[in-house]
Design a protein around this motif. Structure first.
Motif, mmCIF file in Angstrom:
data_model
loop_
_atom_site.group_PDB
_atom_site.id
_atom_site.type_symbol
_atom_site.label_atom_id
_atom_site.label_comp_id
_atom_site.label_asym_id
_atom_site.label_seq_id
_atom_site.Cartn_x
_atom_site.Cartn_y
_atom_site.Cartn_z
ATOM 1 N N THR A 130 -11.128 14.782 -27.285
ATOM 2 C CA THR A 130 -10.218 15.258 -28.365
ATOM 3 C C THR A 130 -9.618 14.008 -29.400
ATOM 4 O O THR A 130 -9.127 14.375 -30.112
ATOM 5 C CB THR A 130 -8.816 16.050 -27.801
ATOM 6 N N MET A 223 -2.595 20.362 -29.892
ATOM 7 C CA MET A 223 -2.550 21.499 -29.484
ATOM 8 C C MET A 223 -1.569 22.090 -30.291
ATOM 9 O O MET A 223 -1.734 23.225 -30.729
ATOM 10 C CB MET A 223 -2.322 21.756 -27.842
ATOM 11 N N GLY A 228 -6.388 24.497 -30.830
ATOM 12 C CA GLY A 228 -7.030 25.909 -30.054
ATOM 13 C C GLY A 228 -7.904 25.540 -28.836
ATOM 14 O O GLY A 228 -7.749 24.591 -27.953
ATOM 15 N N ASP A 229 -8.969 26.310 -28.616
ATOM 16 C CA ASP A 229 -9.683 26.136 -27.329
ATOM 17 C C ASP A 229 -11.113 24.995 -27.638
ATOM 18 O O ASP A 229 -12.172 25.263 -27.003
ATOM 19 C CB ASP A 229 -10.434 27.493 -27.023
ATOM 20 N N SER A 232 -12.408 23.368 -24.455
ATOM 21 C CA SER A 232 -12.936 24.416 -23.534
ATOM 22 C C SER A 232 -14.224 24.872 -24.078
ATOM 23 O O SER A 232 -15.237 24.966 -23.287
ATOM 24 C CB SER A 232 -11.988 25.511 -23.078
ATOM 25 N N GLU A 233 -14.323 25.165 -25.372
ATOM 26 C CA GLU A 233 -15.418 25.798 -25.977
ATOM 27 C C GLU A 233 -16.481 24.633 -26.108
ATOM 28 O O GLU A 233 -17.785 24.807 -25.675
ATOM 29 C CB GLU A 233 -15.149 26.266 -27.390
ATOM 30 N N ARG A 236 -17.890 24.117 -22.542
ATOM 31 C CA ARG A 236 -18.675 25.482 -22.160
ATOM 32 C C ARG A 236 -20.141 25.132 -23.006
ATOM 33 O O ARG A 236 -21.336 25.276 -22.405
ATOM 34 C CB ARG A 236 -17.988 26.768 -22.611
ATOM 35 N N ASP A 276 -3.921 22.341 -21.786
ATOM 36 C CA ASP A 276 -5.255 22.465 -22.324
ATOM 37 C C ASP A 276 -6.276 21.986 -21.288
ATOM 38 O O ASP A 276 -7.340 22.607 -21.133
ATOM 39 C CB ASP A 276 -5.411 22.061 -23.649
ATOM 40 N N LYS A 279 -7.030 24.020 -18.425
ATOM 41 C CA LYS A 279 -7.971 25.182 -18.647
ATOM 42 C C LYS A 279 -9.562 24.562 -18.688
ATOM 43 O O LYS A 279 -10.424 25.571 -18.312
ATOM 44 C CB LYS A 279 -7.622 25.534 -20.173
ATOM 45 N N VAL A 280 -9.503 23.336 -19.134
ATOM 46 C CA VAL A 280 -10.964 23.050 -19.011
ATOM 47 C C VAL A 280 -11.655 22.635 -17.803
ATOM 48 O O VAL A 280 -12.714 22.935 -17.265
ATOM 49 C CB VAL A 280 -11.108 21.532 -20.089
ATOM 50 N N GLU A 283 -12.801 25.820 -16.432
ATOM 51 C CA GLU A 283 -14.079 26.102 -16.791
ATOM 52 C C GLU A 283 -15.142 25.234 -16.121
ATOM 53 O O GLU A 283 -16.291 25.756 -15.611
ATOM 54 C CB GLU A 283 -14.186 25.656 -18.219
#
Length: 366
Positions: A130, A223, A228-229, A232-233, A236, A276, A279-280, A283
């Motif tokens: 990030t 954030m 946003g995501d 995570s995105e 993925r 955040d 959340k990752v 995943e």
């Protein structure tokens, strides 16, 4: 008192069965070689930062899913308190070096990186951040420079590195350089497709090409500013692409701005970035649980801010963040592991042992 004696035949059978069970247990305890490794680094994330994910927000903390936990000592070769460059180089190269060094030893000599070892074994590699991808932590997985501030020099090494996939910020260091060099030519020459607009998560990435995403001039938004995501995105997308490689993959994902919240002594900044990052982690764990051949390791290079969760005005039902410094601290850092060989990460050890444990388990050093 009643006594009971086993006959010689029964006793022999009992011993034989016990021996077989013991061998089976030993076989089950032998760690299976991981095909893939996902290393998640929460820059500046100490125990209190991890703990914040249990107290703020409505989501269950992903850290709760780990059973194998250890601690690392983080001092660098030059200082008791490390910086991100020396801390990340410990992970990427397995050595202790001086603060500020990227992929260099204490004598300023370039050292082989874990991504080099992986690539030599036909393993696909990626870095996600990030921050700018030229920042200390991601840079330590593909570059070799004497000082972390040499971001244009770091950027110039990425197109020719073993990296197959990267995502983050820093496009100014590639396409708006002080030396006016256009690195798009180098990217194209080395098989990269580079996007500076969006992740395009709906697209199917071609395994015969390399991919890069540079989505901001120098750093991704906070954030709280609407990132946003992204993390995570990107994770993925990176996993979906890298997992197409038959020999496996190595992926480093950094939650960079946990550190920045610590430097700013901003509790809300830290909390949102840790949420955040959690959340990752979820995943990565979901993928590892599904595939069964992926080692997930979560740790940090150091703690930032001397952050602690204290009572608010003496009220033990209210928690607020407090700080002891605007810099880094020397506190031990937790290590969380899941997957084949996860038990190897228990205990207390030096930060550069992370590299050696991964190399030993994957056998990428052979």
């Amino acid at each position: 008192m009643i006594s009971c004696k086993l006959s010689p035949i029964l006793l022999s059978a009992f011993v034989l069965i016990s021996a077989c069970k013991s061998k089976e247990a030993t076989k089950e305890e032998t760690p299976k070689k991981p095909k893939n490794v996902i290393l998640l680094i929460g820059d500046g994330m100490g125990v209190s930062q991890v703990s914040s994910s249990f107290y703020f927000g409505n989501e269950t903390s992903s850290f709760e899913r780990f059973k194998q936990i250890g601690f690392i000592k983080t001092s660098s070769q030059s200082d008791l308190i490390t910086d991100s460059a020396a801390g990340a180089t410990a992970f990427s190269a397995g050595i202790k070096t001086y603060n500020g060094a990227i992929g260099m030893d204490q004598d300023t000599l370039a050292v082989p990186l874990i991504t080099d070892k992986a690539s030599e074994n036909k393993v696909a590699t990626g870095v996600i951040s990030t921050s700018s991808v030229t920042h200390a932590t991601p840079a330590s997985f593909f570059a070799h420079v004497k000082r972390r501030s040499m971001e244009e020099a770091i950027a110039a090494q990425l197109p020719e590195s073993p990296i197959d996939f990267f995502a983050g910020a820093g496009k100014d260091f590639f396409f708006n350089r002080k030396d006016s060099v256009d690195l798009s030519i180098a990217f194209t020459k080395n098989g990269f497709v580079v996007d500076t607009v969006a992740l395009n998560t709906s697209q199917s990435l071609d395994v015969n090409k390399k991919y890069g995403f540079l989505l901001a001039p120098k750093s991704m938004p906070k954030m709280s500013e609407g990132r946003g995501d992204f993390l995570s995105e990107a994770t993925r997308l990176g996993v979906n692409y890298l997992s197409k490689n038959k020999a496996g993959f190595f992926l480093m994902v950094e939650g960079s701005q946990i550190d920045w919240g610590g430097h700013a002594n901003d509790s809300n900044y830290i909390v949102e970035e840790v949420k955040d990052f959690s959340k990752v982690i979820g995943e990565a764990l979901d993928y590892a649980e599904k595939e069964g051949n992926t080692l997930v390791v979560v740790t940090a290079d150091h703690e930032t801010g001397g952050f602690t969760l204290a009572s608010e005005n003496g009220d033990y039902n209210k928690i607020k963040g407090s700080f002891s410094t605007g810099g880094h601290s020397a506190t031990l850092i937790p290590v969380f592991a899941y997957g084949p060989g996860a038990e190897s990460f228990q205990g207390i050890y030096e930060n550069n042992a992370i590299y050696h444990k991964i190399i030993d388990l994957t056998q990428w050093g052979k």
